[in-house]
Design an enzyme around this catalytic site. Structure first.
Site, mmCIF file in Angstrom:
data_model
loop_
_atom_site.group_PDB
_atom_site.id
_atom_site.type_symbol
_atom_site.label_atom_id
_atom_site.label_comp_id
_atom_site.label_asym_id
_atom_site.label_seq_id
_atom_site.Cartn_x
_atom_site.Cartn_y
_atom_site.Cartn_z
ATOM 1 N N GLU A 174 28.741 71.600 173.484
ATOM 2 C CA GLU A 174 28.992 72.726 174.373
ATOM 3 C C GLU A 174 29.295 72.253 175.792
ATOM 4 O OE1 GLU A 174 26.305 75.968 174.038
ATOM 5 O OE2 GLU A 174 26.042 75.701 171.882
ATOM 6 N N ARG A 214 23.560 70.799 164.412
ATOM 7 C CA ARG A 214 23.492 71.620 163.197
ATOM 8 C C ARG A 214 24.714 72.530 163.173
ATOM 9 N NH1 ARG A 214 22.251 76.379 165.731
ATOM 10 N NH2 ARG A 214 21.063 76.179 167.667
ATOM 11 N N GLY A 263 17.630 79.814 175.984
ATOM 12 C CA GLY A 263 17.923 81.238 175.984
ATOM 13 C C GLY A 263 17.785 81.891 177.346
#
Length: 204
Positions: free
Chosen positions: A164, A181, A53
């Site tokens: 990604e 997931r 993050g």
């Protein structure tokens, strides 16, 4: 975690998946990290080995900024994740963030369900997801999908996942990470494909 990051980088390179140049020295001394940064070149990112993050992540555009960036990142990583260990990665300036939805079953079959673009972010958190990605043409889409399937195949992955990538201004891309997931963004792919991804994951 640093050993895992090094192993993952080695695995992706062996699978022919492009990765962002980086260094994860086991010796966490400032001298070793400064030497690694010098070898990598700037601009680069100092990143916590744990968490994500953008917490604790520091941008270094000149090597003399390391003296400030390393202790700051170490303190923030310890406070947020209980782990002060850091690694270094070349900075891809103004990248686009592209993720490919994949499914893999226990028979070895792996498929992709196209890409989503999540470049619109605030504080490294995704705000907008678009599919198809505005910057991706048919050729690039095929290359991204092929790389995503190689990532899943290289680890014998089973289940739903998102691979990604960072896309640079020249159309080159590098592996960023794999989320093992379904992500909260999966309804965007459901709207594009008409498929129920939760049901498919249960089936897989």
């Amino acid at each position: 975690r640093l050993g895992a990051k090094t192993a993952a980088r080695t695995l992706m390179e062996a699978a022919g998946v492009p990765v962002v140049p980086g260094a994860a020295p086991e010796d966490q001394s400032d001298a070793t990290r400064t030497a690694a940064a010098t070898a990598l070149g700037v601009p680069l990112l100092v990143k916590p080995a744990s968490g994500g993050g953008g917490i604790g992540m520091k941008t270094v555009r000149h090597l003399d900024e390391l003296a400030t960036a390393l202790p700051q990142a170490r303190r923030e990583a310890q406070a947020a994740f209980g782990n002060p260990r850091l690694y270094l990665e070349r900075l891809v300036d103004r990248p686009r963030h592209i993720e490919v939805q994949i499914f893999a079953d226990a028979t070895g079959e792996t498929v992709h369900l196209f890409e989503r673009e999540c470049s619109a972010q605030r504080r490294n958190q995704k705000m907008v997801e678009e599919s198809p990605a505005p910057a991706v043409d048919a050729g690039l889409r095929a290359a991204l999908a092929e790389a995503a399937l190689r990532v899943a195949g290289s680890v014998g992955y089973v289940g739903a996942g998102t691979v990604e990538f960072l896309l640079d201004s020249d159309g080159g891309f590098c592996f960023l990470e794999m989320n093992t997931r379904l992500q909260v963004e999966h309804p965007v792919t459901e709207l594009v494909t008409g498929l129920d991804l939760v049901a498919l994951q249960i089936d897989v």
